[in-house]
Scaffold this active site. Structure first.
Site, PDB file in Angstrom:
ATOM      1  N   ASP A 127       0.830  -1.207   0.000  1.00 35.09           N
ATOM      2  CA  ASP A 127       0.000   0.000   0.000  1.00 35.09           C
ATOM      3  C   ASP A 127       0.867   1.259   0.000  1.00 35.09           C
ATOM      4  O   ASP A 127       1.890   1.327   0.691  1.00 35.09           O
ATOM      5  CB  ASP A 127      -0.877  -0.013   1.263  1.00 35.09           C
ATOM      6  CG  ASP A 127      -1.795   1.190   1.340  1.00 35.09           C
ATOM      7  OD1 ASP A 127      -2.663   1.314   0.469  1.00 35.09           O
ATOM      8  OD2 ASP A 127      -1.634   2.004   2.268  1.00 35.09           O
ATOM      9  N   GLU A 182       1.413  -0.659  -5.044  1.00 34.51           N
ATOM     10  CA  GLU A 182       0.342   0.315  -5.266  1.00 34.51           C
ATOM     11  C   GLU A 182       1.006   1.689  -5.325  1.00 34.51           C
ATOM     12  O   GLU A 182       1.245   2.330  -4.304  1.00 34.51           O
ATOM     13  CB  GLU A 182      -0.693   0.289  -4.147  1.00 34.51           C
ATOM     14  CG  GLU A 182      -1.922   1.118  -4.500  1.00 34.51           C
ATOM     15  CD  GLU A 182      -2.284   2.188  -3.484  1.00 34.51           C
ATOM     16  OE1 GLU A 182      -3.343   2.809  -3.652  1.00 34.51           O
ATOM     17  OE2 GLU A 182      -1.516   2.434  -2.539  1.00 34.51           O
TER      18      GLU A 182
END
Ligand SMILES: OC[C@H]1O[C@H](O[C@H]2O[C@H](CO)[C@@H](O)[C@H](O)[C@H]2O)[C@H](O)[C@@H](O)[C@@H]1O
Ligand SMILES: [Ca+2]
Length: 568
Positions: free
Chosen positions: A212, A254
């Site tokens: 993330d 990401e």
């Protein structure tokens, strides 16, 4: 689902599995509640694995399910090694992993390294005892004027990347919500802690991590604090550890960045980083092209995309648990997309649109099919978002991104078959709007109708999985005389294990029928065109490489190019 009677194939050894896989993002909280608590849980998800196997997905991506105050959908972690009690227990999680593996489905989980919740014991210790072992775990400052070139990401809620902590009487740095302090990656103890967390979950059998918010790990004065060399050095070290100790597991970045920056997250031959990176800029261009009815925006973004290093793959998607981000388009394109797709300001969040796929496309079945055909045939491994396979709706009256995180709709019964709880106790209400009401939009009803979107999506996944060319083949845009027609080839040269294959994909982005003459390269001239879905009567490619095709409104073809010396 009852009565599906599926074989349990187990996982096949395939180090490049992720290049051919179809991913499916599923929020544990949103999928199935086995305990009547009002929120989904691991056992509920286990009970629905047969459905996911039937649908034909290869890998689940599970957003955070760790201990958390849930002020950012779990991306605010309070304990990296504990699961949220409402989701179940660690043994139930490992049962989920083994039950998924038994069905040939892999599991990738989320690793939020950049920040924790302010409830994490590390932060509590850091604010209380600056000289203690956690004093340097976060990014503290006496002033709030450092790193002033870093943009604010959550513009709807945050006015600064610094927040004053009344306990430590210093400011702490945060790229996201002010309750999500950034960890200090300059501190080797923070890096060691992340390695330890990675080992913990990999030891439990997961197949990889989605990393993330990975561009923001390090900060450096005078930069925008994104994609810094130290971040890449750290990731290369992490990858080396994973390759050494857990070969075959993947890291998926990401990084919501332009393709030329994202490609750096694959690393280099000598210092590989992630096997996969999400390709953010291509997604809004698909929606843009649909409304402009022109192929050029998609052609341009793919022309701007550097070649993939060996052994890597793009992750592509139409929607996910966040807003449909418009960070990667120009201000003019953004204004047009807000006009087309978010006419009500309530539909917007930060720099994006908080709506689901079906409502974005006004529930137009031809448009939903075309955009799926694109994501399933363009380069990359596609990631579907739970519920989009049945055309679930959204609820823009809920706050922030909860609009697109409502319970999965299984049946027309109470709570859409998601939970037996008193409807007032659901973690979020089920969708009951006029067009997308769970009475009409649910898995049970769509399973019972062979013409449903669900059966159509499943059929598409079956075709894709029979043709590794979509995951492994080269991609080339081919010339078309009509600017509403996007035509490209996927060609897999083949080897001892995978045969040669060439496919021509032709997509009509217009809402009107269109004809186009397509110019194929010399090596594909004179071939026969065979529809992968069983259609017949297609013209042959002429000796000069040209072929003229007519397509209905929002129509597409996947045509195998047969008859070359190489594929008989
Ligand atoms: O953990 C904080 C956030 O991290 C991810 O954020 C990403 O989504 C943002 C949009 O909501 C995007 O603008 C940003 O560039 C991304 O890093 C995660 O997916 C979010 O859910 C989370 O809030
Ligand atoms: Ca950071």
């Amino acid at each position: 689902m009852q009565g599906l009677n599926l074989a349990q194939p187990g996982l096949r050894h395939d180090p490049l599995w992720f290049k051919k896989a179809v991913f499916y993002e599923v929020l544990v909280r949103a999928f199935a509640d086995s305990k009547g608590s009002g929120a989904g849980d691991f056992t509920g998800l286990i009970n629905r694995l047969d459905y996911l196997q039937w649908l034909g997905v290869d890998c689940l991506w599970l957003p955070p399910f760790y201990a958390s105050p849930l002020r950012d959908g779990g991306y605010d972690i309070a304990d990296y090694k504990a699961v949220l009690p409402e989701f179940g227990t660690l043994p139930e999680f490992t049962e989920l992993v083994s039950q998924a593996h038994a069905r040939g489905i892999r599991i990738v989980t989320d690793l939020v390294m950049n920040h924790t919740s302010d409830q994490h014991p590390w932060f509590q210790a850091s604010r209380a005892d600056p000289e203690g072992p956690y004093g340097d775990f976060y990014v503290w400052s006496d002033t709030d004027d450092g790193y002033s070139d870093a943009r604010i990401i959550f513009v709807d809620t945050e006015v600064s990347n610094w927040t004053f902590d009344p306990v430590r009487r210093q400011f702490f740095w945060h790229r996201f919500f002010s309750h999500q302090p950034d960890l200090n990656f300059e501190n080797p103890a923070v890096q060691d802690a992340m390695f330890d967390i990675v080992r913990f979950w990999m030891d439990l059998g997961i197949d990889g991590f989605r990393l993330d918010a990975v561009p923001y790990l390090f900060e450096e004065e005078g930069t925008n604090c994104e994609n810094l060399p130290k971040t890449h050095e750290f990731l290369a070290r992490l990858r080396a550890m994973v390759d050494e100790e857990y070969p075959g597991r993947i890291l998926l970045a990401e990084a919501n960045q332009p393709p030329r920056e994202v490609v750096d997250y694959f690393g280099t031959d000598g210092a590989p980083e992630c096997q996969m990176c999400f390709h953010f800029p291509v997604m809004p261009r698909l929606y843009y092209s649909l409304r402009e009815e022109k192929a050029q925006p998609i052609i341009d973004v793919l022309a701007d995309t550097p070649d993939l290093p060996t052994g890597t793959q793009w992750g592509t998607f139409l929607r996910n648990h966040d807003e449909l981000t418009l960070e990667m388009v120009t201000p003019e394109e953004r204004a047009a997309m807000y006009g087309w797709y978010a006419p009500d300001p309530r539909m917007r969040a930060n720099v994006g649109i908080r709506r689901r796929l079906a409502p974005l496309l006004d529930n137009s079945r031809p448009e939903i099919e075309l955009i799926h055909a694109l994501i399933l045939s363009l380069p990359g491994s596609p990631c579907l978002y739970y519920g989009d396979e049945i055309g679930m709706g959204d609820n823009i009256w809920l706050t922030d991104r909860d609009a697109v995180r409502t319970p999965m709709q299984w049946t027309p019964d109470r709570n859409a078959g998601f939970s037996s709880v008193d409807p007032g106790k659901l973690y979020l209400p089920v969708i009951s709007s006029l067009v997308y009401h769970y009475n009409n939009v649910n898995v049970e009803a769509q399973m019972a109708s062979s013409a449903s979107l669900l059966h159509w999506v499943r059929g598409m996944l079956q075709v894709r999985s029979r043709h590794p060319v979509f995951g492994l083949g080269d991609f080339t845009v081919v010339e078309s005389t009509n600017d509403a027609i996007l035509a490209f080839t996927r060609v897999l040269e083949g080897d001892a294990t995978t045969p040669y294959e060439a496919v021509l994909c032709v997509n009509n982005l217009s809402s009107r029928p269109q004809a186009a003459t397509i110019q194929l390269p010399e090596h594909l001239a004179g071939r026969e065109l065979k529809d992968l879905f069983g259609g017949s009567g297609f013209p042959w490619v002429a000796a000069d490489g040209r072929v003229t095709l007519t397509l209905g409104s929002r129509d597409f073809f996947w045509l195998q190019l047969r008859g070359g010396e190489d594929n008989g």
